[in-house]
Scaffold this active site. Structure first.
Site, PDB file in Angstrom:
ATOM      1  N   ASN A   1      -7.059   3.886   8.131  1.00  0.00           N
ATOM      2  CA  ASN A   1      -6.344   3.811   6.854  1.00  0.00           C
ATOM      3  C   ASN A   1      -5.828   2.380   6.707  1.00  0.00           C
ATOM      4  O   ASN A   1      -4.800   2.017   7.289  1.00  0.00           O
ATOM      5  CB  ASN A   1      -5.193   4.825   6.854  1.00  0.00           C
TER       6      ASN A   1
ATOM      7  N   ARG B   1       9.926   5.421  -6.991  1.00  0.00           N
ATOM      8  CA  ARG B   1       9.209   5.484  -8.279  1.00  0.00           C
ATOM      9  C   ARG B   1       9.927   6.424  -9.232  1.00  0.00           C
ATOM     10  O   ARG B   1      10.460   7.451  -8.811  1.00  0.00           O
ATOM     11  CB  ARG B   1       7.777   5.983  -8.083  1.00  0.00           C
TER      12      ARG B   1
END
Ligand code: ADP
Length: 371
Positions: free
Chosen positions: A7, A223
């Site tokens: 990743n 967020r």
């Protein structure tokens, strides 16, 4: 079969190695500060070389040839990738094309793919996309009600993210419930630093809370999630800030951090709320309320659900918050909908999808060779 899962972020490489088919985790680790020349990891290729020498020094393998396949997390597969894919030149080119939808993530993922190809040219590599599981969402759910031109010309639509996590948790829920995956209605809530909820009908994602980017949907660590777009225009005009600065505010300075004013970590916020901090209390109330709204909406979208599943850092470690949701879900569904907490494992999902793709390709080659 030994499967290496990679990743690659812009400045880090997370890795895990699994033995298949037993699904045993052999090692995991992270290389940080990629690109920082002062710590001798100049780029992703150098970082990957470090990963592989670690596997040898820790005796996970004695030779690179012992790695049978590499599974790469790729953030954005656009509308091109509906499933994991064996990597070849054409796939690399198409991942590059999807970079316009994820300019911060896809180039780093590609650097990992190309780095591995340079070091292990003959090892099959598979790309597993965060967006692929959501490609079954119907058009009426993925379109934004703005002029069609922006979808046709620029690909502006809902794509959704955390696909491998939602898929992993839903499969584990089916196992737990003792029913076939494709016979269930499930709502999966991934509540980490990033948060998203998915409605799954008969094994297929039919809606998810994140959108064109991971900014849409739930309130998250930093967020904002769903807001009136005009609120952003208003702030930009009043504060005279640029699109880039506004993007930073909405992605990095909002959510739990923006409201609490102290942290994006729910543990810290809860401690402050317990001591009576009103902003911390409000942050948690807002966070919970917005999850509740999505669960309610998806219960109607699916026409009821067999289970609502909670996962990731917040979902797995805050039993009292989950108890609160359970109380409300029990009341609404007369206890017909189970509430489950299921630890996610995105890397294991990537490894098992990689195993499937590689095994299918070996079988196909054998059939061709025999015919
Ligand atoms: P990421 O999206 O970065 O992978 P995680 O899934 O690790 O994030 O989730 C991070 C969130 O999980 C943070 O808000 C953190 O406070 C919360 N969390 C992690 N561990 C615990 C814990 N043991 N108890 C309560 N909350 C936790």
């Amino acid at each position: 079969m030994k499967i290496l899962v990679i990743n690659c972020g812009s400045s880090s490489i997370k890795y895990k190695v699994y033995e298949f088919p037993s699904r045993t985790l052999l090692i995991k680790g992270i290389i940080e500060n990629v690109g920082d020349k002062s710590v001798s990891v100049a780029n992703h290729s150098e970082g990957l070389k470090k990963v592989l020498s670690k596997l040898i020094s820790k005796k996970v393998i004695s030779d690179l040839k012992e790695i049978n396949a590499v599974g790469h997390r790729v953030v954005h597969g656009g509308e091109t990738f509906q499933q994991p894919r064996m990597i070849n030149e054409e796939v690399i080119m198409k991942i590059k094309e999807c970079s316009k939808l994820a300019p911060l993530h896809n180039p780093a993922n590609l650097a990992g793919i190309i780095g591995c190809e340079n070091i292990m040219a003959n090892v099959p590599q598979v790309a597993v996309f965060d967006t692929a599981f959501h490609q079954t969402i119907p058009q009426y759910a993925y379109m934004y009600p703005i002029p069609m031109k922006y979808y046709k010309d620029d690909g502006v639509r809902k794509y959704g993210f955390h696909g491998t996590s939602h898929q992993f948790v839903a499969l584990a829920a089916a196992k737990k419930l003792g029913k076939p995956f494709n016979a269930l209605k499930l709502i999966t809530c991934h509540l980490g630093n990033g948060c998203s909820i998915t409605a799954i009908d008969k094994g297929k994602s039919v809606d998810t809370s994140m959108g064109l980017t991971p900014l849409e949907g739930l309130m998250m660590g930093t967020r904002c999630g769903d807001i009136d777009v005009a609120a952003a225009f208003c702030v930009m005009e009043k504060e005279a800030i640029s699109v880039k600065e506004m993007d930073m505010v909405l992605n990095r300075k909002s959510g739990l951090l923006g409201i609490s004013g102290i942290s994006n970590d729910i543990r810290v916020i809860r401690k402050a709320a317990d001591k009576g901090n009103p902003s911390a209390k409000l942050a948690i109330e807002m966070f919970m309320y917005r999850i509740k709204k999505y669960i309610g909406a998806y219960l109607l979208v699916l026409g009821g659900a067999d289970a609502v599943c909670f996962t990731a850092g917040i979902g797995e470690n805050n039993p009292d918050l989950i108890k609160e949701f359970k109380k409300q879900i029990d009341k609404l569904t007369s206890k017909k909908t189970k509430v489950l907490v299921i630890p996610t494992d995105e890397e294991l999902m990537i490894a098992s999808l990689t195993h499937e793709v590689v095994t299918a390709s070996i079988k196909k080659k054998n059939v061709i060779a025999l015919s």
